[in-house]
Enzyme design. Structure first.
Site, PDB file in Angstrom:
ATOM      1  N   SER A 140      37.350  48.724  37.534  1.00  0.00           N
ATOM      2  CA  SER A 140      38.076  47.844  38.461  1.00  0.00           C
ATOM      3  C   SER A 140      38.438  48.599  39.730  1.00  0.00           C
ATOM      4  CB  SER A 140      39.353  47.342  37.791  1.00  0.00           C
ATOM      5  OG  SER A 140      40.162  46.642  38.730  1.00  0.00           O
ATOM      6  N   TYR A 153      47.716  49.570  34.176  1.00  0.00           N
ATOM      7  CA  TYR A 153      46.323  49.090  34.048  1.00  0.00           C
ATOM      8  C   TYR A 153      45.414  49.919  34.956  1.00  0.00           C
ATOM      9  CZ  TYR A 153      42.381  45.829  34.874  1.00  0.00           C
ATOM     10  OH  TYR A 153      41.130  45.252  35.023  1.00  0.00           O
TER      11      TYR A 153
HETATM   12  N1  NAP Z   1      39.599  39.265  36.049  1.00  0.00           N
HETATM   13  C1  NAP Z   1      39.701  40.143  37.040  1.00  0.00           C
HETATM   14  O1  NAP Z   1      40.248  39.841  38.139  1.00  0.00           O
HETATM   15  C2  NAP Z   1      39.132  41.512  36.887  1.00  0.00           C
HETATM   16  C3  NAP Z   1      39.129  42.359  38.001  1.00  0.00           C
HETATM   17  C4  NAP Z   1      38.587  43.646  37.885  1.00  0.00           C
HETATM   18  C5  NAP Z   1      38.048  44.059  36.694  1.00  0.00           C
HETATM   19  N2  NAP Z   1      38.094  43.210  35.616  1.00  0.00           N
HETATM   20  C6  NAP Z   1      37.502  43.716  34.372  1.00  0.00           C
HETATM   21  O2  NAP Z   1      36.432  42.871  34.003  1.00  0.00           O
HETATM   22  C7  NAP Z   1      36.217  42.967  32.580  1.00  0.00           C
HETATM   23  C8  NAP Z   1      36.146  41.572  32.000  1.00  0.00           C
HETATM   24  O3  NAP Z   1      37.445  40.987  32.093  1.00  0.00           O
HETATM   25  P1  NAP Z   1      37.706  39.435  32.274  1.00  0.00           P
HETATM   26  O4  NAP Z   1      38.247  39.223  33.615  1.00  0.00           O
HETATM   27  O5  NAP Z   1      36.522  38.654  31.827  1.00  0.00           O
HETATM   28  O6  NAP Z   1      38.934  39.232  31.285  1.00  0.00           O
HETATM   29  P2  NAP Z   1      38.993  38.716  29.780  1.00  0.00           P
HETATM   30  O7  NAP Z   1      38.442  37.362  29.678  1.00  0.00           O
HETATM   31  O8  NAP Z   1      40.375  38.955  29.345  1.00  0.00           O
HETATM   32  O9  NAP Z   1      37.969  39.693  29.046  1.00  0.00           O
HETATM   33  C9  NAP Z   1      38.334  40.925  28.539  1.00  0.00           C
HETATM   34  C10 NAP Z   1      37.722  41.026  27.174  1.00  0.00           C
HETATM   35  O10 NAP Z   1      38.148  42.256  26.586  1.00  0.00           O
HETATM   36  C11 NAP Z   1      38.285  41.987  25.221  1.00  0.00           C
HETATM   37  N3  NAP Z   1      39.173  42.899  24.508  1.00  0.00           N
HETATM   38  C12 NAP Z   1      40.497  43.148  24.716  1.00  0.00           C
HETATM   39  N4  NAP Z   1      40.970  43.949  23.767  1.00  0.00           N
HETATM   40  C13 NAP Z   1      39.921  44.202  22.933  1.00  0.00           C
HETATM   41  C14 NAP Z   1      39.786  44.950  21.736  1.00  0.00           C
HETATM   42  N5  NAP Z   1      40.825  45.594  21.169  1.00  0.00           N
HETATM   43  N6  NAP Z   1      38.563  45.014  21.154  1.00  0.00           N
HETATM   44  C15 NAP Z   1      37.509  44.349  21.672  1.00  0.00           C
HETATM   45  N7  NAP Z   1      37.582  43.589  22.777  1.00  0.00           N
HETATM   46  C16 NAP Z   1      38.785  43.530  23.399  1.00  0.00           C
HETATM   47  C17 NAP Z   1      38.913  40.600  25.147  1.00  0.00           C
HETATM   48  O11 NAP Z   1      38.660  40.124  23.854  1.00  0.00           O
HETATM   49  P3  NAP Z   1      39.480  38.893  23.186  1.00  0.00           P
HETATM   50  O12 NAP Z   1      38.761  37.684  23.691  1.00  0.00           O
HETATM   51  O13 NAP Z   1      39.333  39.132  21.728  1.00  0.00           O
HETATM   52  O14 NAP Z   1      40.892  38.987  23.671  1.00  0.00           O
HETATM   53  C18 NAP Z   1      38.169  39.890  26.263  1.00  0.00           C
HETATM   54  O15 NAP Z   1      37.062  39.186  25.797  1.00  0.00           O
HETATM   55  C19 NAP Z   1      37.380  43.784  32.044  1.00  0.00           C
HETATM   56  O16 NAP Z   1      36.982  45.128  31.904  1.00  0.00           O
HETATM   57  C20 NAP Z   1      38.409  43.687  33.166  1.00  0.00           C
HETATM   58  O17 NAP Z   1      39.322  44.768  33.135  1.00  0.00           O
HETATM   59  C21 NAP Z   1      38.608  41.965  35.681  1.00  0.00           C
END
Ligand code: NAP
Length: 248
Positions: A140, A153
């Site tokens: 990120s 974070y």
């Molecule tokens: N959304 C943003 O604005 C943003 C910005 C920059 C970077 N990111 C990064 O992009 C990536 C995808 O995030 P997203 O936005 O799609 O959010 P998200 O929908 O919350 O996806 C994150 C995923 O991580 C999984 N996770 C959390 N804890 C876990 C564990 N103990 N074991 C296995 N899986 C686990 C969650 O699984 P569960 O479904 O089981 O909870 C979820 O599916 C992440 O690395 C996030 O940090 C997001």
């Protein structure tokens, strides 16, 4: 019909909103797909949908990034070592909560950093022995400089970014490609309810396509959207005495 085995992509954190379009894109490009997540059974219908549309093999696999003792078993259970691993794993608890509750901070650090060091480290070692493989880590922009609003974070993501950098440095001459993908804001479950700046906010489909593009183009570090590279360059070059007065 060719009997050659298709290459395989493993998606970690496959219940992310980005995973479904990502799986579809890779399957359309001829990859078999493994969706790994907690409660993996809930992804069975998605996997079946990708299989029917693309004709590629798909499967789901139970995976918990913080259960580091299980990671070797998890990788063994995949059968073949995947050609590509993409981590979408992430957890963002509100900063105000994490700064007063160490258990929330601890979970964020284990999820965004420590657990990934374990599973990607083991996958990387096995890829090194094989002499090929690609690891794509979604980190990120929050990891580029610690800000008051998101620094626990952000610091875990900074650790993850540095880990990927070191892995790339170690393995680039061994046939392994390591890509650091740094998004800005994305409209997903993680940011639900947050007041996101419209023009800077990406949709999950767009991010999935950008990950695939970064991979195809052989990028090593990719920002999404590219404007974030400029924004972060400005933020990172602000002198600390000015930076401490900013609030963004
Ligand atoms: N959304 C943003 O604005 C943003 C910005 C920059 C970077 N990111 C990064 O992009 C990536 C995808 O995030 P997203 O936005 O799609 O959010 P998200 O929908 O919350 O996806 C994150 C995923 O991580 C999984 N996770 C959390 N804890 C876990 C564990 N103990 N074991 C296995 N899986 C686990 C969650 O699984 P569960 O479904 O089981 O909870 C979820 O599916 C992440 O690395 C996030 O940090 C997001």
């Amino acid at each position: 019909m060719s009997s050659e085995k298709a290459p395989c992509v493993l998606i970690l954190g496959a219940r992310s909103d980005i995973a479904r379009p990502l799986a579809r894109i890779y399957a359309e490009d001829g990859y078999d797909v493994i969706l790994a997540a907690r409660k993996a059974a809930t992804l069975a219908a998605d996997a079946e949908d990708v299989r029917i549309r693309s004709g590629q093999e798909t499967k789901v696999s139970e995976f918990d990034v913080i259960d580091t003792d299980s990671h070797r078993r998890f990788i063994d259970s995949l059968g073949e070592l995947p050609d590509i691993v993409i981590s979408l794993v992430g957890l963002m608890t509100p900063q105000v909560e994490a700064q007063v509750d160490f258990s929330a901070a601890d979970l964020m650090i284990r999820t965004n950093y420590l657990g990934l060091v374990s599973v990607l480290g083991e996958l990387a070692n096995r890829m090194e022995r094989r002499g090929s493989g690609t690891i794509i880590g979604v980190s990120s922009v929050a990891g580029d400089r610690g800000r008051a609003s998101n620094y626990i974070y952000g610091s875990a993501k900074a650790g993850f970014t540095a880990f990927l950098s070191g892995l790339r440095n170690r393995l680039s001459s061994k046939g392994i490609t390591v890509i650091t993908f740094k998004p800005g804001f994305i409209r997903t479950r993680m940011t639900e309810g947050l007041d996101l700046p419209g023009p800077l906010t990406a949709e999950p489909d767009e991010v999935a396509q950008a990950i695939r593009r970064a991979h195809k183009k052989g990028r090593l570090i990719a920002y999404h959207r590219p404007i974030w590279r400029l924004i972060m360059r400005i933020i990172c070059t602000l002198p600390e005495r000015i930076f401490i007065r900013t609030k963004f």
